[in-house]
Design a protein around this motif. Sequence first.
Motif, PDB file in Angstrom:
ATOM      1  N   PHE A  83      60.046  42.354  64.797  1.00  0.00           N
ATOM      2  CA  PHE A  83      58.904  43.241  64.626  1.00  0.00           C
ATOM      3  C   PHE A  83      57.939  43.074  65.790  1.00  0.00           C
ATOM      4  O   PHE A  83      57.823  41.990  66.364  1.00  0.00           O
ATOM      5  CB  PHE A  83      58.158  42.923  63.323  1.00  0.00           C
ATOM      6  N   LEU A  84      57.246  44.156  66.107  1.00  0.00           N
ATOM      7  CA  LEU A  84      56.165  44.106  67.088  1.00  0.00           C
ATOM      8  C   LEU A  84      54.877  43.784  66.349  1.00  0.00           C
ATOM      9  O   LEU A  84      54.588  44.384  65.309  1.00  0.00           O
ATOM     10  CB  LEU A  84      55.997  45.453  67.799  1.00  0.00           C
ATOM     11  N   ALA A  85      54.088  42.868  66.896  1.00  0.00           N
ATOM     12  CA  ALA A  85      52.782  42.579  66.306  1.00  0.00           C
ATOM     13  C   ALA A  85      51.872  43.772  66.599  1.00  0.00           C
ATOM     14  O   ALA A  85      51.749  44.209  67.739  1.00  0.00           O
ATOM     15  CB  ALA A  85      52.199  41.303  66.900  1.00  0.00           C
ATOM     16  N   LYS A 100      44.505  54.859  64.879  1.00  0.00           N
ATOM     17  CA  LYS A 100      45.516  54.579  65.909  1.00  0.00           C
ATOM     18  C   LYS A 100      46.137  53.229  65.621  1.00  0.00           C
ATOM     19  O   LYS A 100      45.517  52.355  65.022  1.00  0.00           O
ATOM     20  CB  LYS A 100      44.913  54.611  67.306  1.00  0.00           C
ATOM     21  N   ILE A 101      47.384  53.089  66.041  1.00  0.00           N
ATOM     22  CA  ILE A 101      48.091  51.821  65.904  1.00  0.00           C
ATOM     23  C   ILE A 101      48.178  51.187  67.275  1.00  0.00           C
ATOM     24  O   ILE A 101      48.639  51.816  68.235  1.00  0.00           O
ATOM     25  CB  ILE A 101      49.484  52.024  65.289  1.00  0.00           C
ATOM     26  N   VAL A 102      47.720  49.948  67.357  1.00  0.00           N
ATOM     27  CA  VAL A 102      47.667  49.215  68.620  1.00  0.00           C
ATOM     28  C   VAL A 102      48.704  48.103  68.587  1.00  0.00           C
ATOM     29  O   VAL A 102      48.713  47.287  67.660  1.00  0.00           O
ATOM     30  CB  VAL A 102      46.261  48.612  68.840  1.00  0.00           C
ATOM     31  N   VAL A 103      49.595  48.082  69.583  1.00  0.00           N
ATOM     32  CA  VAL A 103      50.572  47.002  69.716  1.00  0.00           C
ATOM     33  C   VAL A 103      49.862  45.847  70.425  1.00  0.00           C
ATOM     34  O   VAL A 103      49.219  46.039  71.460  1.00  0.00           O
ATOM     35  CB  VAL A 103      51.815  47.468  70.506  1.00  0.00           C
ATOM     36  N   LEU A 104      49.969  44.654  69.852  1.00  0.00           N
ATOM     37  CA  LEU A 104      49.245  43.491  70.367  1.00  0.00           C
ATOM     38  C   LEU A 104      50.016  42.801  71.487  1.00  0.00           C
ATOM     39  O   LEU A 104      51.248  42.732  71.459  1.00  0.00           O
ATOM     40  CB  LEU A 104      48.969  42.509  69.228  1.00  0.00           C
ATOM     41  N   THR A 105      49.271  42.294  72.451  1.00  0.00           N
ATOM     42  CA  THR A 105      49.854  41.591  73.594  1.00  0.00           C
ATOM     43  C   THR A 105      49.219  40.215  73.733  1.00  0.00           C
ATOM     44  O   THR A 105      48.116  39.963  73.242  1.00  0.00           O
ATOM     45  CB  THR A 105      49.655  42.386  74.899  1.00  0.00           C
ATOM     46  N   ASP A 106      49.921  39.339  74.441  1.00  0.00           N
ATOM     47  CA  ASP A 106      49.402  37.991  74.676  1.00  0.00           C
ATOM     48  C   ASP A 106      48.556  37.962  75.945  1.00  0.00           C
ATOM     49  O   ASP A 106      48.287  39.009  76.550  1.00  0.00           O
ATOM     50  CB  ASP A 106      50.547  36.972  74.728  1.00  0.00           C
ATOM     51  N   GLU A 107      48.149  36.762  76.360  1.00  0.00           N
ATOM     52  CA  GLU A 107      47.286  36.600  77.537  1.00  0.00           C
ATOM     53  C   GLU A 107      47.942  37.064  78.837  1.00  0.00           C
ATOM     54  O   GLU A 107      47.267  37.328  79.828  1.00  0.00           O
ATOM     55  CB  GLU A 107      46.792  35.153  77.665  1.00  0.00           C
ATOM     56  N   ASN A 108      49.278  37.176  78.850  1.00  0.00           N
ATOM     57  CA  ASN A 108      50.003  37.666  80.018  1.00  0.00           C
ATOM     58  C   ASN A 108      50.333  39.159  79.905  1.00  0.00           C
ATOM     59  O   ASN A 108      51.155  39.668  80.661  1.00  0.00           O
ATOM     60  CB  ASN A 108      51.293  36.861  80.221  1.00  0.00           C
ATOM     61  N   ASP A 109      49.741  39.815  78.939  1.00  0.00           N
ATOM     62  CA  ASP A 109      49.939  41.236  78.681  1.00  0.00           C
ATOM     63  C   ASP A 109      51.376  41.562  78.257  1.00  0.00           C
ATOM     64  O   ASP A 109      51.856  42.668  78.456  1.00  0.00           O
ATOM     65  CB  ASP A 109      49.524  42.082  79.891  1.00  0.00           C
ATOM     66  N   GLU A 110      52.043  40.579  77.659  1.00  0.00           N
ATOM     67  CA  GLU A 110      53.388  40.762  77.125  1.00  0.00           C
ATOM     68  C   GLU A 110      53.272  41.125  75.646  1.00  0.00           C
ATOM     69  O   GLU A 110      52.458  40.556  74.918  1.00  0.00           O
ATOM     70  CB  GLU A 110      54.216  39.479  77.265  1.00  0.00           C
ATOM     71  N   ILE A 111      54.093  42.063  75.196  1.00  0.00           N
ATOM     72  CA  ILE A 111      54.078  42.466  73.790  1.00  0.00           C
ATOM     73  C   ILE A 111      54.500  41.290  72.916  1.00  0.00           C
ATOM     74  O   ILE A 111      55.484  40.614  73.192  1.00  0.00           O
ATOM     75  CB  ILE A 111      55.002  43.672  73.564  1.00  0.00           C
ATOM     76  N   ILE A 112      53.741  41.057  71.860  1.00  0.00           N
ATOM     77  CA  ILE A 112      54.027  39.966  70.929  1.00  0.00           C
ATOM     78  C   ILE A 112      55.041  40.463  69.897  1.00  0.00           C
ATOM     79  O   ILE A 112      54.844  41.497  69.266  1.00  0.00           O
ATOM     80  CB  ILE A 112      52.742  39.491  70.226  1.00  0.00           C
ATOM     81  N   THR A 113      56.135  39.714  69.752  1.00  0.00           N
ATOM     82  CA  THR A 113      57.156  40.033  68.748  1.00  0.00           C
ATOM     83  C   THR A 113      57.355  38.818  67.855  1.00  0.00           C
ATOM     84  O   THR A 113      57.031  37.688  68.238  1.00  0.00           O
ATOM     85  CB  THR A 113      58.501  40.418  69.392  1.00  0.00           C
TER      86      THR A 113
END
Length: 118
Positions: free
Chosen positions: A102-104, A81-94
């Motif tokens: 790009f999405l991290a 599976k591919i997991v899109v990474l988020t920061d401590e505020n649950d925001e998608i990291i770009t």
Amino acid sequence: MKILQLIIKQNYFDEIIAGTKKQEFRECKPTTYRKYCEVDDEGYCVMENGAFVPKKYDAIQFYVGYNKNRAGALVEVTGAKIVVLTDENDEIITYEYAGKEFLASEIVYDLGKVLELN
């Protein structure tokens, strides 16, 4: 059989052989995402049901380092599976690379049995 080849450190290799490391994680970088993700005709990762579609591999051929006479193992892949990474505020990291956004993300391979060891 479709096989992905990856370089790995000795300690992680030993854990896979021992059966204690059940997953392998790799960052999906702008330079490597085509190896891990199904892509469309325009070169973008394919999405289904809101998730990126991982490229299908039956096994991973792990090699320890880059030396000619190195240890290796062919290990079954039971899932991915591919997991899109988020920061401590649950925001998608770009991030930006070569003028594109790009999405991290990272791919997670579920590992099965060791098929070959050399």
